[in-house]
Design a protein around this motif. Structure first.
Motif, PDB file in Angstrom:
ATOM      1  N   MET A  15      28.444  26.800  32.103  1.00 29.02           N
ATOM      2  CA  MET A  15      27.725  28.029  31.779  1.00 29.02           C
ATOM      3  C   MET A  15      28.695  29.148  31.444  1.00 29.02           C
ATOM      4  O   MET A  15      29.722  29.293  32.094  1.00 29.02           O
ATOM      5  CB  MET A  15      26.857  28.460  32.961  1.00 29.02           C
ATOM      6  CG  MET A  15      25.556  27.683  32.993  1.00 29.02           C
ATOM      7  SD  MET A  15      24.357  28.237  34.234  1.00 29.02           S
ATOM      8  CE  MET A  15      25.170  29.439  35.181  1.00 29.02           C
ATOM      9  N   LEU A  16      28.342  29.929  30.429  1.00 34.63           N
ATOM     10  CA  LEU A  16      29.150  31.094  30.056  1.00 34.63           C
ATOM     11  C   LEU A  16      28.399  32.349  30.461  1.00 34.63           C
ATOM     12  O   LEU A  16      27.230  32.531  30.116  1.00 34.63           O
ATOM     13  CB  LEU A  16      29.387  31.105  28.537  1.00 34.63           C
ATOM     14  CG  LEU A  16      29.982  32.387  27.938  1.00 34.63           C
ATOM     15  CD1 LEU A  16      31.392  32.634  28.465  1.00 34.63           C
ATOM     16  CD2 LEU A  16      29.995  32.315  26.410  1.00 34.63           C
ATOM     17  N   ARG A  17      29.072  33.227  31.208  1.00 37.42           N
ATOM     18  CA  ARG A  17      28.462  34.514  31.562  1.00 37.42           C
ATOM     19  C   ARG A  17      29.367  35.634  31.066  1.00 37.42           C
ATOM     20  O   ARG A  17      30.425  35.892  31.641  1.00 37.42           O
ATOM     21  CB  ARG A  17      28.234  34.608  33.072  1.00 37.42           C
ATOM     22  CG  ARG A  17      27.147  33.665  33.576  1.00 37.42           C
ATOM     23  CD  ARG A  17      26.899  33.808  35.065  1.00 37.42           C
ATOM     24  NE  ARG A  17      26.452  35.159  35.405  1.00 37.42           N
ATOM     25  CZ  ARG A  17      26.358  35.608  36.658  1.00 37.42           C
ATOM     26  NH1 ARG A  17      26.692  34.833  37.667  1.00 37.42           N
ATOM     27  NH2 ARG A  17      25.944  36.843  36.889  1.00 37.42           N
ATOM     28  N   THR A  18      28.962  36.289  29.994  1.00 37.41           N
ATOM     29  CA  THR A  18      29.748  37.391  29.444  1.00 37.41           C
ATOM     30  C   THR A  18      29.315  38.703  30.101  1.00 37.41           C
ATOM     31  O   THR A  18      28.237  38.792  30.689  1.00 37.41           O
ATOM     32  CB  THR A  18      29.538  37.499  27.923  1.00 37.41           C
ATOM     33  OG1 THR A  18      28.142  37.561  27.672  1.00 37.41           O
ATOM     34  CG2 THR A  18      30.133  36.311  27.197  1.00 37.41           C
ATOM     35  N   GLY A  19      30.185  39.691  30.007  1.00 40.55           N
ATOM     36  CA  GLY A  19      29.871  41.005  30.564  1.00 40.55           C
ATOM     37  C   GLY A  19      29.862  41.029  32.075  1.00 40.55           C
ATOM     38  O   GLY A  19      29.202  41.853  32.693  1.00 40.55           O
ATOM     39  N   VAL A  20      30.586  40.097  32.685  1.00 40.67           N
ATOM     40  CA  VAL A  20      30.659  40.022  34.147  1.00 40.67           C
ATOM     41  C   VAL A  20      32.108  40.272  34.562  1.00 40.67           C
ATOM     42  O   VAL A  20      33.006  39.517  34.199  1.00 40.67           O
ATOM     43  CB  VAL A  20      30.188  38.636  34.652  1.00 40.67           C
ATOM     44  CG1 VAL A  20      30.389  38.522  36.160  1.00 40.67           C
ATOM     45  CG2 VAL A  20      28.730  38.398  34.275  1.00 40.67           C
ATOM     46  N   THR A  21      32.340  41.336  35.298  1.00 42.24           N
ATOM     47  CA  THR A  21      33.698  41.711  35.700  1.00 42.24           C
ATOM     48  C   THR A  21      33.982  41.251  37.123  1.00 42.24           C
ATOM     49  O   THR A  21      33.233  41.585  38.055  1.00 42.24           O
ATOM     50  CB  THR A  21      33.870  43.239  35.623  1.00 42.24           C
ATOM     51  OG1 THR A  21      33.544  43.662  34.300  1.00 42.24           O
ATOM     52  CG2 THR A  21      35.302  43.650  35.951  1.00 42.24           C
ATOM     53  N   VAL A  22      35.057  40.486  37.281  1.00 38.48           N
ATOM     54  CA  VAL A  22      35.457  40.042  38.614  1.00 38.48           C
ATOM     55  C   VAL A  22      36.078  41.220  39.366  1.00 38.48           C
ATOM     56  O   VAL A  22      36.943  41.920  38.831  1.00 38.48           O
ATOM     57  CB  VAL A  22      36.448  38.868  38.518  1.00 38.48           C
ATOM     58  CG1 VAL A  22      37.058  38.552  39.888  1.00 38.48           C
ATOM     59  CG2 VAL A  22      35.758  37.628  37.955  1.00 38.48           C
ATOM     60  N   THR A  23      35.596  41.455  40.574  1.00 44.61           N
ATOM     61  CA  THR A  23      36.092  42.595  41.354  1.00 44.61           C
ATOM     62  C   THR A  23      36.933  42.161  42.557  1.00 44.61           C
ATOM     63  O   THR A  23      37.605  42.975  43.175  1.00 44.61           O
ATOM     64  CB  THR A  23      34.912  43.436  41.859  1.00 44.61           C
ATOM     65  OG1 THR A  23      33.997  42.560  42.544  1.00 44.61           O
ATOM     66  CG2 THR A  23      34.180  44.096  40.697  1.00 44.61           C
ATOM     67  N   GLY A  24      36.890  40.865  42.926  1.00 40.04           N
ATOM     68  CA  GLY A  24      37.668  40.394  44.070  1.00 40.04           C
ATOM     69  C   GLY A  24      37.395  38.923  44.319  1.00 40.04           C
ATOM     70  O   GLY A  24      36.699  38.268  43.534  1.00 40.04           O
ATOM     71  N   PHE A  25      37.984  38.431  45.385  1.00 40.60           N
ATOM     72  CA  PHE A  25      37.833  37.009  45.713  1.00 40.60           C
ATOM     73  C   PHE A  25      37.103  36.827  47.023  1.00 40.60           C
ATOM     74  O   PHE A  25      37.219  37.654  47.932  1.00 40.60           O
ATOM     75  CB  PHE A  25      39.205  36.334  45.797  1.00 40.60           C
ATOM     76  CG  PHE A  25      39.818  36.119  44.433  1.00 40.60           C
ATOM     77  CD1 PHE A  25      39.575  34.966  43.716  1.00 40.60           C
ATOM     78  CD2 PHE A  25      40.623  37.096  43.865  1.00 40.60           C
ATOM     79  CE1 PHE A  25      40.118  34.771  42.453  1.00 40.60           C
ATOM     80  CE2 PHE A  25      41.179  36.912  42.610  1.00 40.60           C
ATOM     81  CZ  PHE A  25      40.928  35.744  41.902  1.00 40.60           C
TER      82      PHE A  25
END
Lengths: 379, 457
Positions: free
Chosen positions: A162-172
């Motif tokens: 699955m591709l999810r665009t416009g999603v910013t990773v903020t941490g782990f």
């Protein structure tokens, strides 16, 4: 819950996702922007073996070259196995080029001065000769990234990739010492493993996991001409200086002519290298130098017009090798970044090797030269 | 190296000429640069003799005033016509303007100055629709060029369509020059102008003048109508005119015969030069990016000023006022004594409020996207149909830039000047400020050669 979250929908992230899905893993690719919006969207699409010194990067390039040819049967991203011609200004340079080609052990043909015309009829006179590398190729990098993800989803199931665009990773997210997913501005994603394929921004992603991976930007400009009706340039053509510039440690501006046609008509002219951070300000002197070197190589280009130029940021590491493999300092976090200007060419091999480690198999290549913690001793 | 001039002004329309003249009167050594062989910009250049005779007095006076300014300026400043600017740079207090002089035989030229006034105006904003690539379909600005070249012959059947007050002078000019104008189709309400008290107060006279011309030639002027398709084998023969609902969805259609369609949906400010310099931009009332300026028309980059449509589309009168303010600011910032003139600033505020109200009265509604078919070309240079744009979006291109990278709209000769607005709308975003490091196509040989100042050989 997916098995793997891949951070970055550039060509490296796309290849990691494709091969991981092929290995039977469920994959989610996240990107803060669109597909291929970072360095992939600013590249020429080089798939080169000719410019690599013998060693781990050449091994990676050769593995990748074969994989690109397999992937090319998908079509849809303008794969062109056209070969590369490296030209030498002097007899001395030709000798060095020929020596390098011998050491590389890569398929090649030494071309004498009089034979250059057969390869490139419009090449300037006066070159001492060159070396032709039939394995060098080119792809349209943005389409390659987008279509690899789509092909993976089509072949292995939309629930698998699955591709999810416009999603910013903020941490782990952590599961004890292990990395167990990511937090994003669109909620948490739990996963068995995370792949950092954030390219030039890979160092920032690593820092969120508390580990140091020194990936820095090296700016490059590309000049694009008006489209040509008849192809003027048949192969990827560059001067021997390109090889030394690629490996150079200089801070300042370096340029060397890299000229090639594209299926859509325009000719692309590279390549410049500068360490100026993420500065997008236009540098006219760089464009002038690129034009001058291109015209020196192909005098017929003088009457053609440049209609646009763009810049991008190559992700480079201090030793000019990419970072590939699981991070022993943050188990569960796999890095696949820092490919400098070779990310398009090296993407399939990177994705393949990452997929092998994710699936618990022994990778086809020894990953020791690419290990993420190799910079620790220098700090 | 010491800069050659105090101020370089790019654009010889109302804003640039007024700015250059004002700065020159304030004691600056000024150079004015324009790509066209004649001054006037889009507004004054295209007015032919015959049109002036019939036009309302305000316009005529405007041209007289402009011509006087131009003659005065030519005696006081260096003027470089036929110089296309392809790049501007600024370093250590010096602005370097790189131009190409001439038309077929271009020569690279370089101008240096301490300050820069950008008055590069705006260009037409077309929307794609089925058949817009047929010969005979023109932008409204293109129709003005037709008038200029006296190519309009009596009996030519013309339809004018789009939105905004610019349609009226175009239609009136065409009718006055002998064309058979079959109708003016305004996609927004045609009463939009009268309903807005500010508008009615500001430009009622001018609108009445055009209205009178149209009435004399029995030209129908319909609101809530648009041309949604153009037809013909090798050239335009007829158009489909639709009555629209408030979102611009077609309610009913009919066919109108014509051999020329002049249409436009507003204007796009030309921003590549300020963007090259790193000037801050903002979204205008219609979402278009425009240069951010302070009350003195200073951009965010020291020594760089902007006036006219590049700070927001507002017409020739506002452009001239802005040019004068910018010229004064440039002189004051370089240490010349310039007494304050609050009257000028108040005039600008009034005109800018009027311009904003116009933009709000004539918006582009999303329903136009429904006029397109899968095979309708969105980008004519690269021949990109709507279906290719939709496919790129399906592959994960979520913004206009990535649509361009995957499907190539905007990659061709015009670099997205024609299709950029439409592609941004299709991608669901406001158009971004254009990043064009090369603002004009340039021969690689010229780019490679050492550049010369205009006074050298």
């Amino acid at each position: 819950m997916p098995d793997v979250v891949v951070i970055g929908a550039g060509v490296v992230g796309a290849a990691c996702a494709y091969y991981a899905a092929r290995a039977g893993l469920d994959v989610v690719v996240v990107d803060r922007g669109p597909v291929a919006g970072g360095t992939t969207g600013a590249g020429e699409g080089n798939v080169l073996v000719s410019d690599k010194e013998p060693g781990p990067e050449l091994d990676l390039a050769l593995l990748s070259n074969g994989l690109w040819r397999e992937l090319a049967e998908f079509d849809g991203f303008e794969f062109e196995p056209k070969g590369g011609l490296v030209v030498a200004e002097t007899g001395e340079v030709l000798e060095a080029l020929t020596g390098l080609a011998g050491k590389q052990g890569v398929e090649h043909t030494v071309v004498p001065s009089g034979g250059l015309d057969d390869y490139e009829p419009h090449l300037a006179q006066g070159f001492a000769g060159g070396v032709f590398y039939p394995q060098d190729a080119q792809v349209q990098p943005m389409l390659a990234a987008a279509r690899l993800i789509r092909r993976g989803a089509d072949r292995f199931g939309r629930g698998t990739l699955m591709l999810r665009t416009g999603v910013t990773v903020t941490g782990f997210l952590r599961d004890g010492d292990r990395i167990g997913g990511v937090t994003t501005d669109h909620g948490d994603i739990l996963a068995g493993a995370v792949v950092n394929a954030a390219g030039t921004w890979g160092g920032e992603v690593a820092a969120m996991a508390g580990v140091h991976v020194p990936v820095l930007p090296r700016r490059g400009f590309i000049l694009v001409t008006e489209p040509f009706d008849e192809p003027l340039i048949r192969h990827k053509v560059y001067t021997a200086a390109y090889v030394t510039n690629v490996a150079s440690d200089s801070e300042g501006l370096e340029t060397s002519a890299v000229v090639e046609g594209t299926p859509s008509g325009p000719v692309l002219i590279g390549a410049s290298r500068e360490r100026v951070g993420f500065d997008r300000t236009v540098s006219v002197p760089v464009l002038e130098r690129l034009a001058r070197q291109a015209v020196e190589l192909f005098p017929a280009l003088a009457d053609r017009r440049a209609i646009r130029a763009y810049c991008g940021f190559r992700p480079y590491c201090p030793d000019h090798l990419p970072v590939i493999g699981e991070d022993p300092r943050a188990p569960g976090l796999h890095h696949a970044c820092g490919h400098e200007g070779a990310g398009i060419g090296l993407a399939p091999a990177t994705g393949h090797l990452i997929a092998q480690t994710l699936a618990g198999h022994r990778p086809d290549l020894d990953l020791t030269p690419f290990r993420p913690d190799r910079f620790e001793e220098r700090r | 190296m010491k800069p050659r001039y105090d101020l370089a002004v790019i654009g010889a329309g109302p804003a640039g000429v007024a700015g250059a003249l004002t700065a020159s009167f304030a004691g600056l050594d000024v150079v004015l640069i324009d790509a066209a062989p004649r001054p006037g910009g889009q507004y004054f250049r295209h007015l032919p003799q015959g049109f002036n005779a019939q036009a309302p007095g305000a316009l005529h006076h405007g041209l007289d005033g402009f011509t006087r300014q131009w003659e005065t300026l030519r005696a006081r400043a260096d003027v470089l016509l036929g110089h296309k600017v392809w790049a501007v740079e600024r370093a250590e207090g010096t602005v370097t303007v790189r131009c190409l002089e001439g038309d077929r035989e271009e020569r690279p030229r370089t101008v240096t100055a301490r300050g820069l006034l950008i008055a590069t105006g705006a260009h037409d904003r077309p929307l794609p629709f089925p058949g817009w690539d047929l010969p005979g379909v023109l932008t409204a600005g293109g129709a003005q060029a037709l008038l200029k070249g006296n190519l309009v012959v009596a009996g030519r059947k013309v339809v004018v369509a789009g939105t905004g007050p610019f349609l009226l002078p175009v239609a009136a000019g065409l009718a006055g020059a002998g064309a058979d104008v079959r109708g003016v189709y305004e996609a927004n309400g045609r009463l939009g102008l009268a309903r807005h008290p500010l508008l009615a107060a500001g430009k009622a006279g001018e609108a009445l003048g055009y209205g009178a011309t149209l009435a004399r030639h029995r030209v129908p002027y319909r609101g809530r109508h648009a041309v949604i398709a153009a037809h013909g084998e090798d050239a335009l023969t007829h158009v489909t005119v639709a009555r629209l609902d408030s979102a611009w969805r077609p309610v009913s259609t009919r066919t109108v015969e014509c051999d020329t369609l002049a249409y436009g949906y507003g204007f796009v400010p030309q921003l590549e030069l300020p963007v090259q310099l790193g000037c801050a931009t903002r979204a205008d009332a219609d979402g278009s990016p425009v240069v951010t300026v302070d009350g003195g028309l200073r951009t965010s980059v020291p020594g760089v000023y902007a006036a006219g449509e590049s700070t927001g589309v507002g017409g020739a009168v506002l452009a001239e006022v802005e040019g004068r303010i910018a010229g004064r600011s440039a002189a004051a910032d370089l240490g010349r004594r310039v007494p304050p003139l609050p009257r000028l600033s108040r005039r600008r505020e009034r005109l800018a409020a009027f311009a904003k109200a116009l933009l709000e009265a004539y918006p582009v509604r999303p329903g136009w996207q429904g006029w397109l078919r899968d095979d309708t070309l969105v980008c004519r240079c690269e021949e990109v149909p709507l279906s290719a744009v939709r496919e790129a979006q399906d592959l994960g291109a979520t913004d206009a830039r990535s649509v361009k990278l995957l499907a190539r709209p905007g990659m061709g000769w015009c670099q997205g000047r024609m299709c950029g607005y439409a592609v941004a709308c299709l991608a669901g975003e406001d158009p971004a400020a254009p990043r064009r490091p090369i603002a004009q196509p340039i021969r690689l040989g010229d780019l490679a050669a050492p550049t010369r100042s205009p006074l050298e050989g």
